[in-house]
Design an enzyme around this catalytic site. Structure first.
Site, PDB file in Angstrom:
ATOM      1  N   GLY A 103     -10.886   8.171 -17.146  1.00 18.40           N
ATOM      2  CA  GLY A 103     -11.229   7.113 -18.105  1.00 18.40           C
ATOM      3  C   GLY A 103     -12.362   7.522 -19.044  1.00 18.40           C
ATOM      4  O   GLY A 103     -12.880   6.698 -19.799  1.00 18.40           O
TER       5      GLY A 103
ATOM      6  N   LYS B 259     -13.424  12.128 -10.848  1.00 23.56           N
ATOM      7  CA  LYS B 259     -13.550  10.961 -11.712  1.00 23.56           C
ATOM      8  C   LYS B 259     -13.509  11.415 -13.165  1.00 23.56           C
ATOM      9  O   LYS B 259     -13.696  12.570 -13.460  1.00 23.56           O
ATOM     10  CB  LYS B 259     -14.877  10.241 -11.435  1.00 23.56           C
ATOM     11  CG  LYS B 259     -14.888   9.565 -10.067  1.00 23.56           C
ATOM     12  CD  LYS B 259     -16.186   8.807  -9.784  1.00 23.56           C
ATOM     13  CE  LYS B 259     -16.599   7.840 -10.833  1.00 23.56           C
ATOM     14  NZ  LYS B 259     -15.573   6.854 -11.225  1.00 23.56           N
TER      15      LYS B 259
ATOM     16  N   GLU C 284     -21.096   7.690 -15.341  1.00 24.26           N
ATOM     17  CA  GLU C 284     -20.761   7.384 -13.941  1.00 24.26           C
ATOM     18  C   GLU C 284     -21.566   8.260 -12.986  1.00 24.26           C
ATOM     19  O   GLU C 284     -22.015   7.809 -11.942  1.00 24.26           O
ATOM     20  CB  GLU C 284     -19.259   7.589 -13.705  1.00 24.26           C
ATOM     21  CG  GLU C 284     -18.427   6.466 -14.316  1.00 24.26           C
ATOM     22  CD  GLU C 284     -16.932   6.703 -14.252  1.00 24.26           C
ATOM     23  OE1 GLU C 284     -16.182   5.727 -14.306  1.00 24.26           O
ATOM     24  OE2 GLU C 284     -16.492   7.865 -14.151  1.00 24.26           O
TER      25      GLU C 284
HETATM   26  C1  5RP Z   1     -13.389   6.550 -15.445  1.00 22.18           C
HETATM   27  C2  5RP Z   1     -13.153   6.774 -14.002  1.00 22.18           C
HETATM   28  C3  5RP Z   1     -12.384   5.737 -13.288  1.00 22.18           C
HETATM   29  O1  5RP Z   1     -13.144   5.267 -12.230  1.00 22.18           O
HETATM   30  C4  5RP Z   1     -11.121   6.341 -12.783  1.00 22.18           C
HETATM   31  O2  5RP Z   1     -10.430   6.898 -13.900  1.00 22.18           O
HETATM   32  C5  5RP Z   1     -10.241   5.330 -12.058  1.00 22.18           C
HETATM   33  O3  5RP Z   1      -9.668   4.443 -12.971  1.00 22.18           O
HETATM   34  P1  5RP Z   1      -8.589   3.367 -12.532  1.00 22.18           P
HETATM   35  O4  5RP Z   1      -9.300   2.357 -11.703  1.00 22.18           O
HETATM   36  O5  5RP Z   1      -8.083   2.836 -13.850  1.00 22.18           O
HETATM   37  O6  5RP Z   1      -7.500   4.090 -11.788  1.00 22.18           O
HETATM   38  O7  5RP Z   1     -13.576   7.735 -13.417  1.00 22.18           O
HETATM   39  O8  5RP Z   1     -14.102   7.618 -16.022  1.00 22.18           O
END
Ligand code: 5RP
Length: 244
Positions: free
Chosen positions: A103, A100, A109
């Site tokens: 984002g 993860k 998280e």
């Molecule tokens: C953010 C994350 C998100 O959950 C991960 O990047 C998935 O994102 P998306 O639903 O846009 O594919 O870990 O830190």
């Protein structure tokens, strides 16, 4: 292709919000799938008059939830969460180990995942992998102070590793926690829990995007419809069912 991915994300999110019950404290994930989930959840809360409290894993998710009328609470009021719905960048199919943090919300998280009775991951099928590191780098959140030496240590500790400082709009990206992110590549990750532990021994490392033993289920939407997957390998002392 993108349209399909969005359609599947919506399907996974729609299945995920069905797990929410009145009276729950719900963890709200970050990323595009989680944003769809927050929208659908807010609609359901309004339509059904559910009484839920929500804790968000990023400023962006918190703002969205607030705009849509969800009741946000903090850890001053609750120290544990009943159910968290979040996305992932990679989901290892047999153990539901995760990467993860693409984002940039990995720190919050992980804090939220660690205090959740249930963490359910919502994703389209493109996120499924047989081993971590197959598609995605591992985001590692590091202190701004001395990030160069932390990067050097990571590359020294793991032969062949690459670690790239993440940028946004031409500048080093700063996370909600005020840190930087190094996107690291370690090749095929066969022992993610060990890698996570080793990385977090470095003083400049705040948290890694490797999430082992957190996900209770993953709701995966794709060509075969919506599937609810649970880990089939839970014994970390045994070899990984030949997947590595
Ligand atoms: C953010 C994350 C998100 O959950 C991960 O990047 C998935 O994102 P998306 O639903 O846009 O594919 O870990 O830190």
């Amino acid at each position: 292709m993108q349209d399909y991915a969005n359609y599947y994300k919506r399907q996974a999110a729609a299945a995920g919000i069905e797990l929410v019950e009145t009276g729950m404290v719900v963890g709200l994930g970050s990323g595009s799938t989680s944003e769809i989930m927050i929208e659908l959840l807010a609609e359901r809360v309004k339509q059904e008059g559910l009484d839920i409290a929500a804790i968000a894993t990023s400023v962006k998710s918190a703002n969205l939830a607030e705009q849509l009328g969800l009741r946000l609470v903090t850890f001053d009021q609750y120290v544990s969460i009943d159910l968290t719905l979040d996305g992932a960048d990679e989901i290892q199919i047999s153990r539901l180990d995760l990467i993860k943090g693409l984002g940039a919300a990995l720190w919050r998280e992980k804090i939220v995942a660690a205090c959740s009775d249930r963490l359910v991951i919502l994703a389209d099928e493109s996120k499924i992998v047989t081993y971590l590191g197959q598609k995605s780098p591992v985001p590692v959140e590091v202190a701004q102070f001395g990030w160069q030496t932390t990067r050097h240590h990571i590359m020294e500790l793991f032969d062949g590793a690459e670690a790239e400082l993440r940028h946004k709009s031409g500048k080093a990206l700063v996370t909600d926690g005020g840190n930087y992110i190094l996107d690291c590549r370690f090749g095929e990750i066969t022992e993610p829990e060990e890698l996570d532990m080793l990385l977090t021994t470095l003083p400049g490392v705040v948290v890694t995007g490797i999430f082992c033993r957190f996900a209770e289920h993953a709701i995966i939407a794709g060509e075969e419809g919506v599937r609810m997957i649970e880990p089939i390998v839970t014994d970390y002392d045994q070899s990984d069912a030949g997947l590595a």
